[in-house]
Design a protein around this motif. Structure first.
Motif, PDB file in Angstrom:
ATOM      1  N   ARG A  92      19.249 -31.230  74.382  1.00  0.00           N
ATOM      2  CA  ARG A  92      19.392 -31.447  72.946  1.00  0.00           C
ATOM      3  C   ARG A  92      19.267 -30.115  72.211  1.00  0.00           C
ATOM      4  O   ARG A  92      18.508 -29.242  72.622  1.00  0.00           O
ATOM      5  CB  ARG A  92      18.330 -32.419  72.445  1.00  0.00           C
ATOM      6  N   ARG A  93      20.016 -29.998  71.135  1.00  0.00           N
ATOM      7  CA  ARG A  93      19.977 -28.775  70.320  1.00  0.00           C
ATOM      8  C   ARG A  93      19.705 -29.177  68.884  1.00  0.00           C
ATOM      9  O   ARG A  93      20.371 -30.053  68.334  1.00  0.00           O
ATOM     10  CB  ARG A  93      21.285 -28.009  70.436  1.00  0.00           C
ATOM     11  N   TRP A  94      18.726 -28.502  68.290  1.00  0.00           N
ATOM     12  CA  TRP A  94      18.321 -28.809  66.927  1.00  0.00           C
ATOM     13  C   TRP A  94      18.506 -27.597  66.026  1.00  0.00           C
ATOM     14  O   TRP A  94      18.237 -26.468  66.425  1.00  0.00           O
ATOM     15  CB  TRP A  94      16.846 -29.214  66.884  1.00  0.00           C
ATOM     16  N   ARG A  95      18.929 -27.850  64.783  1.00  0.00           N
ATOM     17  CA  ARG A  95      18.970 -26.820  63.752  1.00  0.00           C
ATOM     18  C   ARG A  95      17.882 -27.152  62.728  1.00  0.00           C
ATOM     19  O   ARG A  95      17.892 -28.227  62.119  1.00  0.00           O
ATOM     20  CB  ARG A  95      20.342 -26.771  63.078  1.00  0.00           C
ATOM     21  N   ILE A  96      16.938 -26.226  62.557  1.00  0.00           N
ATOM     22  CA  ILE A  96      15.773 -26.460  61.712  1.00  0.00           C
ATOM     23  C   ILE A  96      15.839 -25.567  60.477  1.00  0.00           C
ATOM     24  O   ILE A  96      15.926 -24.339  60.603  1.00  0.00           O
ATOM     25  CB  ILE A  96      14.473 -26.192  62.503  1.00  0.00           C
ATOM     26  N   VAL A 214      16.632 -24.765  70.068  1.00  0.00           N
ATOM     27  CA  VAL A 214      16.364 -24.731  68.633  1.00  0.00           C
ATOM     28  C   VAL A 214      16.996 -23.490  68.016  1.00  0.00           C
ATOM     29  O   VAL A 214      16.916 -22.396  68.586  1.00  0.00           O
ATOM     30  CB  VAL A 214      14.844 -24.722  68.350  1.00  0.00           C
ATOM     31  N   THR A 215      17.637 -23.660  66.860  1.00  0.00           N
ATOM     32  CA  THR A 215      18.021 -22.539  66.018  1.00  0.00           C
ATOM     33  C   THR A 215      17.461 -22.797  64.619  1.00  0.00           C
ATOM     34  O   THR A 215      17.133 -23.937  64.262  1.00  0.00           O
ATOM     35  CB  THR A 215      19.551 -22.363  65.936  1.00  0.00           C
ATOM     36  N   PHE A 216      17.339 -21.732  63.832  1.00  0.00           N
ATOM     37  CA  PHE A 216      16.822 -21.846  62.473  1.00  0.00           C
ATOM     38  C   PHE A 216      17.912 -21.462  61.468  1.00  0.00           C
ATOM     39  O   PHE A 216      18.761 -20.617  61.757  1.00  0.00           O
ATOM     40  CB  PHE A 216      15.611 -20.930  62.284  1.00  0.00           C
ATOM     41  N   THR A 217      17.848 -22.088  60.301  1.00  0.00           N
ATOM     42  CA  THR A 217      18.759 -21.753  59.221  1.00  0.00           C
ATOM     43  C   THR A 217      17.959 -21.615  57.929  1.00  0.00           C
ATOM     44  O   THR A 217      17.058 -22.420  57.668  1.00  0.00           O
ATOM     45  CB  THR A 217      19.864 -22.815  59.076  1.00  0.00           C
ATOM     46  N   PRO A 218      18.236 -20.582  57.119  1.00  0.00           N
ATOM     47  CA  PRO A 218      17.435 -20.367  55.902  1.00  0.00           C
ATOM     48  C   PRO A 218      17.835 -21.320  54.772  1.00  0.00           C
ATOM     49  O   PRO A 218      19.015 -21.647  54.612  1.00  0.00           O
ATOM     50  CB  PRO A 218      17.744 -18.913  55.533  1.00  0.00           C
ATOM     51  N   VAL A 219      16.838 -21.759  54.000  1.00  0.00           N
ATOM     52  CA  VAL A 219      17.063 -22.547  52.784  1.00  0.00           C
ATOM     53  C   VAL A 219      16.196 -21.966  51.678  1.00  0.00           C
ATOM     54  O   VAL A 219      15.248 -21.227  51.941  1.00  0.00           O
ATOM     55  CB  VAL A 219      16.731 -24.046  52.991  1.00  0.00           C
ATOM     56  N   ASP A 220      16.519 -22.318  50.425  1.00  0.00           N
ATOM     57  CA  ASP A 220      15.710 -21.826  49.317  1.00  0.00           C
ATOM     58  C   ASP A 220      14.534 -22.766  49.056  1.00  0.00           C
ATOM     59  O   ASP A 220      14.425 -23.851  49.652  1.00  0.00           O
ATOM     60  CB  ASP A 220      16.554 -21.628  48.063  1.00  0.00           C
ATOM     61  N   PHE A 236      14.283 -37.119  59.467  1.00  0.00           N
ATOM     62  CA  PHE A 236      14.118 -36.091  60.484  1.00  0.00           C
ATOM     63  C   PHE A 236      14.258 -34.676  59.903  1.00  0.00           C
ATOM     64  O   PHE A 236      13.573 -33.759  60.324  1.00  0.00           O
ATOM     65  CB  PHE A 236      15.159 -36.263  61.588  1.00  0.00           C
ATOM     66  N   ILE A 237      15.179 -34.490  58.968  1.00  0.00           N
ATOM     67  CA  ILE A 237      15.511 -33.198  58.364  1.00  0.00           C
ATOM     68  C   ILE A 237      16.175 -32.254  59.375  1.00  0.00           C
ATOM     69  O   ILE A 237      17.232 -31.697  59.094  1.00  0.00           O
ATOM     70  CB  ILE A 237      14.276 -32.506  57.719  1.00  0.00           C
ATOM     71  N   ALA A 238      15.574 -32.068  60.534  1.00  0.00           N
ATOM     72  CA  ALA A 238      16.231 -31.271  61.569  1.00  0.00           C
ATOM     73  C   ALA A 238      17.551 -31.930  61.940  1.00  0.00           C
ATOM     74  O   ALA A 238      17.643 -33.155  62.045  1.00  0.00           O
ATOM     75  CB  ALA A 238      15.344 -31.138  62.796  1.00  0.00           C
ATOM     76  N   GLU A 239      18.571 -31.107  62.146  1.00  0.00           N
ATOM     77  CA  GLU A 239      19.901 -31.620  62.472  1.00  0.00           C
ATOM     78  C   GLU A 239      20.150 -31.454  63.953  1.00  0.00           C
ATOM     79  O   GLU A 239      20.027 -30.357  64.500  1.00  0.00           O
ATOM     80  CB  GLU A 239      20.948 -30.843  61.661  1.00  0.00           C
ATOM     81  N   GLN A 240      20.487 -32.553  64.629  1.00  0.00           N
ATOM     82  CA  GLN A 240      20.840 -32.454  66.039  1.00  0.00           C
ATOM     83  C   GLN A 240      22.323 -32.113  66.130  1.00  0.00           C
ATOM     84  O   GLN A 240      23.175 -32.806  65.561  1.00  0.00           O
ATOM     85  CB  GLN A 240      20.553 -33.761  66.774  1.00  0.00           C
ATOM     86  N   ILE A 241      22.632 -31.021  66.833  1.00  0.00           N
ATOM     87  CA  ILE A 241      23.986 -30.533  66.890  1.00  0.00           C
ATOM     88  C   ILE A 241      24.469 -30.491  68.336  1.00  0.00           C
ATOM     89  O   ILE A 241      23.673 -30.545  69.289  1.00  0.00           O
ATOM     90  CB  ILE A 241      24.104 -29.138  66.241  1.00  0.00           C
ATOM     91  N   ALA A 242      25.775 -30.409  68.505  1.00  0.00           N
ATOM     92  CA  ALA A 242      26.358 -30.386  69.842  1.00  0.00           C
ATOM     93  C   ALA A 242      25.953 -29.115  70.558  1.00  0.00           C
ATOM     94  O   ALA A 242      25.954 -28.025  69.968  1.00  0.00           O
ATOM     95  CB  ALA A 242      27.878 -30.480  69.754  1.00  0.00           C
ATOM     96  N   SER A 243      25.594 -29.245  71.847  1.00  0.00           N
ATOM     97  CA  SER A 243      25.194 -28.078  72.637  1.00  0.00           C
ATOM     98  C   SER A 243      26.409 -27.238  73.002  1.00  0.00           C
ATOM     99  O   SER A 243      27.505 -27.755  73.167  1.00  0.00           O
ATOM    100  CB  SER A 243      24.494 -28.526  73.915  1.00  0.00           C
TER     101      SER A 243
END
Length: 243
Positions: A92-96, A214-220, A236-243
């Motif tokens: 699984r891959r998550w974008r946080i 896991v990868t991270f993405t910036p938000v304000d 969940f807020i975290a987005e599960q994305i395709a590996s």
């Protein structure tokens, strides 16, 4: 035929547990063997084993000494531990999302000064990382991630803080991590996420698992506040994305 791997050390942990140690250092290859053994014991249980606890470099195996003794269990564990590590067929891959700096990441500027760069560059390096959940521990949902860029390696703080906020994203040594609950920390605080990696009355209770990417993405800050309210309600807020 694939060659067998070198055996781990078997260390007694009281009278009803064995520590299966693959390395004395934080090491991705060792961690993959830990997780592979954990999966193997789940798929093909040994009678008498009651629980397993994976860490960065070892697997703690709890057992019932009435049902199986240390020596016999050790033999069975070693047979499984020396098998080649199978490739992960599905991860699984998550974008946080993370709000970096300011009141949410109070160490960002100091980290930048120590590493002789700018806060924006520290954020860019952290966001560029591709991380793997090596273990969950310390407090519920605290996710230890391997894969931190060498350019972000920092000794831990000499004076740990007694309380740091829930959702803190921090770095310490060769690691980065997602701290779910408020608690003490000796790591450097870069930002916060609204993601609850642990939420008792949600299904699943734990969002991340060892082996996840896991990868991270910036938000304000405004987006963080909105996401925090949604997460409190169970999103969940975290987005599960395709590996």
């Amino acid at each position: 035929m694939a060659a067998t791997l070198p055996p781990p050390r078997l260390l007694p942990s009281g009278d009803s547990a064995i520590t299966v140690e693959f390395s004395r250092n934080i090491d991705d290859a060792a961690n993959r063997r830990v997780l592979a053994l954990d999966r193997a014991l789940a798929a093909d249980p040994i009678a008498g084993v009651t629980e397993t606890v994976p860490t960065y470099r070892s697997l703690l195996v709890h057992y019932d000494p009435v049902e199986i003794d240390f020596d016999k269990l050790g033999e069975k564990i070693l047979a499984r531990a020396q098998r080649p590590v199978p490739a992960m067929t599905k991860t699984r891959r998550w974008r946080i999302p993370v709000v970096y700096g300011g009141e949410h990441g109070i160490d960002l500027e100091d980290v930048a000064k120590t590493l002789n760069t700018t806060p924006d560059e520290i954020v860019a390096r952290h966001v560029a990382g591709d991380y793997r959940v090596a273990m969950i521990g310390f407090t519920p949902g605290w996710s230890y991630l391997s894969g931190l860029a060498d350019s972000l390696h920092m000794p831990r703080r000499q004076n740990p803080r007694l309380l740091t906020p829930a959702g803190t994203i921090s770095i310490g040594g060769v690691q980065t991590g997602v701290q779910c609950l408020a608690g003490p920390s000796g790591w450097h605080l870069l930002g916060r996420t609204a993601v609850r990696t642990y939420q008792l009355h949600r299904d699943p209770i734990f969002l991340l698992e060892p082996g996840d990417n896991v990868t991270f993405t910036p938000v304000d800050a405004k987006t963080f506040a909105e996401q925090d309210r949604a997460a409190e309600a169970g999103a969940f807020i975290a987005e599960q994305i395709a590996s």
